[in-house]
Design a protein around this motif. Structure first.
Motif, PDB file in Angstrom:
ATOM      1  N   GLU A 206       0.829  -1.207   0.000  1.00 27.73           N
ATOM      2  CA  GLU A 206       0.000   0.000   0.000  1.00 27.73           C
ATOM      3  C   GLU A 206       0.867   1.263   0.000  1.00 27.73           C
ATOM      4  OE1 GLU A 206      -3.230   0.261  -0.470  1.00 27.73           O
ATOM      5  OE2 GLU A 206      -3.285  -1.921  -0.724  1.00 27.73           O
ATOM      6  N   LYS A 209       2.063   1.751  -3.504  1.00 32.77           N
ATOM      7  CA  LYS A 209       0.967   2.282  -4.321  1.00 32.77           C
ATOM      8  C   LYS A 209       0.818   3.784  -4.113  1.00 32.77           C
ATOM      9  CE  LYS A 209      -2.046  -1.811  -4.636  1.00 32.77           C
ATOM     10  NZ  LYS A 209      -3.374  -2.367  -4.239  1.00 32.77           N
ATOM     11  N   ASP A 210       0.894   4.220  -2.861  1.00 36.02           N
ATOM     12  CA  ASP A 210       0.758   5.648  -2.562  1.00 36.02           C
ATOM     13  C   ASP A 210       1.890   6.456  -3.176  1.00 36.02           C
ATOM     14  OD1 ASP A 210      -1.546   5.141  -1.136  1.00 36.02           O
ATOM     15  OD2 ASP A 210      -0.535   5.091   0.821  1.00 36.02           O
TER      16      ASP A 210
END
Length: 259
Positions: A206, A209-210
């Protein structure tokens, strides 16, 4: 060792328990490590250094002179590490005066009919798909998967843990951890399946992804995006790999997907 119908040149150092198939030619100044299996009709030319526990399948040609008009007969090498599988009709050229060697790391699968040009550097645990064409001085980092029939421009860099779709035209650098697809080649997301297989946690995925959302999807200038990432994300190995890769890119990186 099977030496039936085999031609072996001078200054060849062959390790223990090496199989050499029929009608294979090994020229001068070659080293082959223990437990390596070499199939029929393989050609291993001057300046090859091949590690242990490799498999080299029929029709492969290793250590051919560079397909580069600047090459002037200088002494160069092809260095292949351990536990590599090199499939049928693969061609790998040795280096030029530029870097003096072409390097293949360990635990790679190079599928049939692939070509790796002069002075390339392939890391460890990579998959090079069938009929991939790789021009000179390309760098492929660890755990990269390049799917079949892709063509790679000279000097391109493909970051670790990335995956490239089949029939891709690679003319820009591909940062680490991502999937690249479409035409023109674009960022289409993280290589989530590959990262999970290699032990990346969901929290880390995550975070990546950010980071890439800022780079590819928020329409910022690249320099501003990298500065923002440096400010907003705690220092980590993965964050710094991405920042360093993009800042050091000489060809520039691929773009974000338009849809």
């Amino acid at each position: 060792m099977n030496l039936k119908n085999v031609i072996i040149g001078r200054k060849v150092n062959i390790g223990k328990n090496v199989h050499i198939g029929n009608f294979t030619t090994i020229e001068n100044d070659v080293i082959i490590g223990d437990n390596t299996w070499i199939g029929n009709n393989v050609t291993i030319l001057d300046g090859c250094r091949i590690g242990s526990n490799c498999q080299i399948h029929s029709g492969a040609v290793l250590g051919g002179i560079p397909q580069d008009l600047k090459f002037n007969g200088e002494y160069t090498l092809l260095e292949i590490g351990n536990h590599n599988s090199i499939r049928e009709f693969v061609t790998i050229n040795r280096g030029t005066a530029s870097k003096l060697k072409t390097i293949i790391g360990d635990y790679n699968l190079i599928m049939s009919n692939a070509h790796i040009g002069h002075d390339c550097s392939i890391g460890n645990n990579c998959i090079i798909g069938f009929s991939v064409g790789m021009a000179g001085e390309v760098t492929v980092e660890d755990y990269t998967n390049i799917s079949g029939l892709s063509a790679i421009h000279q000097f391109s860099v493909i970051g670790r843990h990335s995956m490239v779709s089949g029939m891709s035209r690679i003319v820009k650098d591909i940062p680490p951890f991502i999937m690249a697809a479409r035409e023109p080649l674009s960022y289409v997301g993280l290589n989530v399946v590959g990262l999970k297989r290699r032990g990346f946690t969901m929290d880390k995925i995550e975070e990546l992804k950010d980071i890439y959302r800022i780079i590819f999807q928020e329409k910022r200038n690249t320099t501003l995006a990298l500065n923002l990432i440096e400010d907003q994300f705690e220092q980590s190995k993965e964050r710094d790999l991405i920042l360093d890769f993009i800042r050091e890119s000489k060809r520039g990186i691929l773009k974000g997907s338009v849809s």
